[in-house]
Design a protein around this motif. Structure first.
Motif, PDB file in Angstrom:
ATOM      1  N   GLN A  12       0.379  -1.120  -0.482  1.00 44.79           N
ATOM      2  CA  GLN A  12      -0.065  -0.142  -0.171  1.00 44.79           C
ATOM      3  C   GLN A  12       0.915   1.200   0.041  1.00 44.79           C
ATOM      4  N   GLY A  13       1.213   1.825  -0.789  1.00 42.11           N
ATOM      5  CA  GLY A  13       1.175   3.511  -0.796  1.00 42.11           C
ATOM      6  C   GLY A  13       0.745   4.474   0.174  1.00 42.11           C
ATOM      7  N   LEU A  14       1.289   4.970   0.690  1.00 39.43           N
ATOM      8  CA  LEU A  14       1.081   6.091   1.867  1.00 39.43           C
ATOM      9  C   LEU A  14      -0.288   7.229   1.287  1.00 39.43           C
ATOM     10  N   GLU A  15       0.242   7.429  -0.289  1.00 38.16           N
ATOM     11  CA  GLU A  15       0.258   8.666  -0.323  1.00 38.16           C
ATOM     12  C   GLU A  15      -1.765   8.020  -1.706  1.00 38.16           C
ATOM     13  N   ASP A  16      -1.508   7.219  -1.784  1.00 39.23           N
ATOM     14  CA  ASP A  16      -2.798   6.270  -2.422  1.00 39.23           C
ATOM     15  C   ASP A  16      -3.380   7.611  -2.552  1.00 39.23           C
ATOM     16  N   GLU A  17      -4.080   7.080  -3.941  1.00 39.66           N
ATOM     17  CA  GLU A  17      -5.055   7.878  -3.685  1.00 39.66           C
ATOM     18  C   GLU A  17      -7.146   8.091  -3.527  1.00 39.66           C
ATOM     19  N   PHE A  18      -6.282   6.657  -3.932  1.00 35.90           N
ATOM     20  CA  PHE A  18      -7.767   5.331  -3.633  1.00 35.90           C
ATOM     21  C   PHE A  18      -8.191   5.159  -2.381  1.00 35.90           C
ATOM     22  N   ALA A  19      -7.438   4.346  -2.070  1.00 29.60           N
ATOM     23  CA  ALA A  19      -6.931   3.322  -0.394  1.00 29.60           C
ATOM     24  C   ALA A  19      -6.138   4.139   0.020  1.00 29.60           C
ATOM     25  N   GLU A  20      -7.129   4.335   1.508  1.00 30.89           N
ATOM     26  CA  GLU A  20      -5.989   4.463   2.699  1.00 30.89           C
ATOM     27  C   GLU A  20      -5.650   3.367   3.214  1.00 30.89           C
ATOM     28  N   PRO A  21      -4.238   3.557   4.191  1.00 30.99           N
ATOM     29  CA  PRO A  21      -3.602   2.464   4.590  1.00 30.99           C
ATOM     30  C   PRO A  21      -4.767   1.248   5.741  1.00 30.99           C
ATOM     31  N   ILE A  22      -5.663   2.313   6.241  1.00 28.48           N
ATOM     32  CA  ILE A  22      -6.126   1.576   7.490  1.00 28.48           C
ATOM     33  C   ILE A  22      -6.608   0.109   6.367  1.00 28.48           C
ATOM     34  N   HIS A  23      -6.977   0.449   5.293  1.00 30.39           N
ATOM     35  CA  HIS A  23      -7.234  -1.017   4.567  1.00 30.39           C
ATOM     36  C   HIS A  23      -6.434  -1.564   4.300  1.00 30.39           C
ATOM     37  N   ALA A  24      -5.104  -1.574   4.093  1.00 28.97           N
ATOM     38  CA  ALA A  24      -4.197  -2.829   3.761  1.00 28.97           C
ATOM     39  C   ALA A  24      -4.202  -3.483   5.046  1.00 28.97           C
ATOM     40  N   GLU A  25      -3.886  -2.433   6.254  1.00 31.10           N
ATOM     41  CA  GLU A  25      -3.811  -3.170   7.416  1.00 31.10           C
ATOM     42  C   GLU A  25      -5.145  -4.296   8.181  1.00 31.10           C
ATOM     43  N   ARG A  26      -6.164  -3.428   7.445  1.00 32.14           N
ATOM     44  CA  ARG A  26      -6.857  -4.336   7.576  1.00 32.14           C
ATOM     45  C   ARG A  26      -7.279  -5.965   6.996  1.00 32.14           C
ATOM     46  N   ILE A  27      -6.564  -5.715   5.347  1.00 30.27           N
ATOM     47  CA  ILE A  27      -6.376  -7.149   4.899  1.00 30.27           C
ATOM     48  C   ILE A  27      -5.011  -7.907   5.337  1.00 30.27           C
ATOM     49  N   ALA A  28      -4.762  -7.227   5.957  1.00 34.40           N
ATOM     50  CA  ALA A  28      -3.277  -7.885   6.255  1.00 34.40           C
ATOM     51  C   ALA A  28      -3.279  -8.552   7.650  1.00 34.40           C
ATOM     52  N   GLU A  29      -4.737  -7.976   8.684  1.00 33.19           N
ATOM     53  CA  GLU A  29      -5.084  -8.317  10.123  1.00 33.19           C
ATOM     54  C   GLU A  29      -5.435 -10.172  10.014  1.00 33.19           C
ATOM     55  N   ARG A  30      -6.240  -9.736   8.979  1.00 40.79           N
ATOM     56  CA  ARG A  30      -7.134 -10.984   7.695  1.00 40.79           C
ATOM     57  C   ARG A  30      -6.385 -12.189   7.660  1.00 40.79           C
ATOM     58  N   ILE A  31      -5.723 -11.968   7.376  1.00 40.94           N
ATOM     59  CA  ILE A  31      -4.453 -12.879   6.160  1.00 40.94           C
ATOM     60  C   ILE A  31      -3.601 -13.751   7.231  1.00 40.94           C
ATOM     61  N   GLN A  32      -3.931 -14.693   8.109  1.00 48.47           N
ATOM     62  CA  GLN A  32      -2.832 -15.188   8.721  1.00 48.47           C
ATOM     63  C   GLN A  32      -1.332 -15.339   7.887  1.00 48.47           C
ATOM     64  N   GLY A  33      -0.461 -15.274   9.037  1.00 44.28           N
ATOM     65  CA  GLY A  33       1.369 -14.740   8.480  1.00 44.28           C
ATOM     66  C   GLY A  33       1.206 -13.476   7.067  1.00 44.28           C
ATOM     67  N   SER A  34       0.412 -12.710   6.879  1.00 41.96           N
ATOM     68  CA  SER A  34       0.606 -11.590   5.454  1.00 41.96           C
ATOM     69  C   SER A  34       1.929 -11.145   6.680  1.00 41.96           C
ATOM     70  N   GLN A  35       2.310 -10.523   4.886  1.00 38.17           N
ATOM     71  CA  GLN A  35       3.399  -9.406   5.428  1.00 38.17           C
ATOM     72  C   GLN A  35       2.645  -8.058   4.443  1.00 38.17           C
ATOM     73  N   LEU A  36       2.462  -7.099   5.244  1.00 37.50           N
ATOM     74  CA  LEU A  36       2.638  -5.712   5.081  1.00 37.50           C
ATOM     75  C   LEU A  36       3.243  -4.496   4.921  1.00 37.50           C
ATOM     76  N   TRP A  37       3.512  -3.998   3.686  1.00 30.41           N
ATOM     77  CA  TRP A  37       4.756  -3.145   3.375  1.00 30.41           C
ATOM     78  C   TRP A  37       4.059  -1.839   2.642  1.00 30.41           C
ATOM     79  N   LEU A  38       4.076  -1.008   4.123  1.00 26.46           N
ATOM     80  CA  LEU A  38       3.246   0.348   3.247  1.00 26.46           C
ATOM     81  C   LEU A  38       4.624   1.480   3.156  1.00 26.46           C
ATOM     82  N   VAL A  39       4.606   2.414   1.676  1.00 26.21           N
ATOM     83  CA  VAL A  39       5.160   2.371   1.390  1.00 26.21           C
ATOM     84  C   VAL A  39       5.261   4.260   0.746  1.00 26.21           C
TER      85      VAL A  39
END
Length: 91
Positions: A12-39
């Motif tokens: 997730q790009g932190l300056e993404d114009e279509f989605a907030e970082p919280i969306h990527a964080e929620r996805i990462a929380e729901r996928i066991q063992g996933s890695q989140l890269w906020l850029v």
């Protein structure tokens, strides 16, 4: 989404114009063992942006380490700093 059991890298790009970082964080929380890269410094199309080489390097490293127990934790990366380090040959 919670049924996904394969190695997953969420980017997730932190300056993404279509989605907030919280969306990527929620996805990462729901996928066991996933890695989140906020850029920091990246928008929606990070893989096609001026830092595409950094994205490709990170994605390839993820694929290479996907089964390794030492895979990196979730992270926030500042593309400007990482770009300078890459040009200097620092990993």
């Amino acid at each position: 989404i919670s049924r996904i059991r394969c190695p997953t890298l969420i980017v997730q790009g932190l300056e993404d114009e279509f989605a907030e970082p919280i969306h990527a964080e929620r996805i990462a929380e729901r996928i066991q063992g996933s890695q989140l890269w906020l850029v920091k410094g990246a928008r929606h199309w990070i893989h096609r942006a001026r830092h595409a080489d950094l994205f490709m390097a990170r994605a390839l490293a993820f694929f290479a380490d996907a089964r390794a127990p030492h895979a990196p934790d979730n992270m926030v990366v500042d593309l400007e700093t990482e770009d300078r380090m890459q040009r200097k040959g620092v990993s």
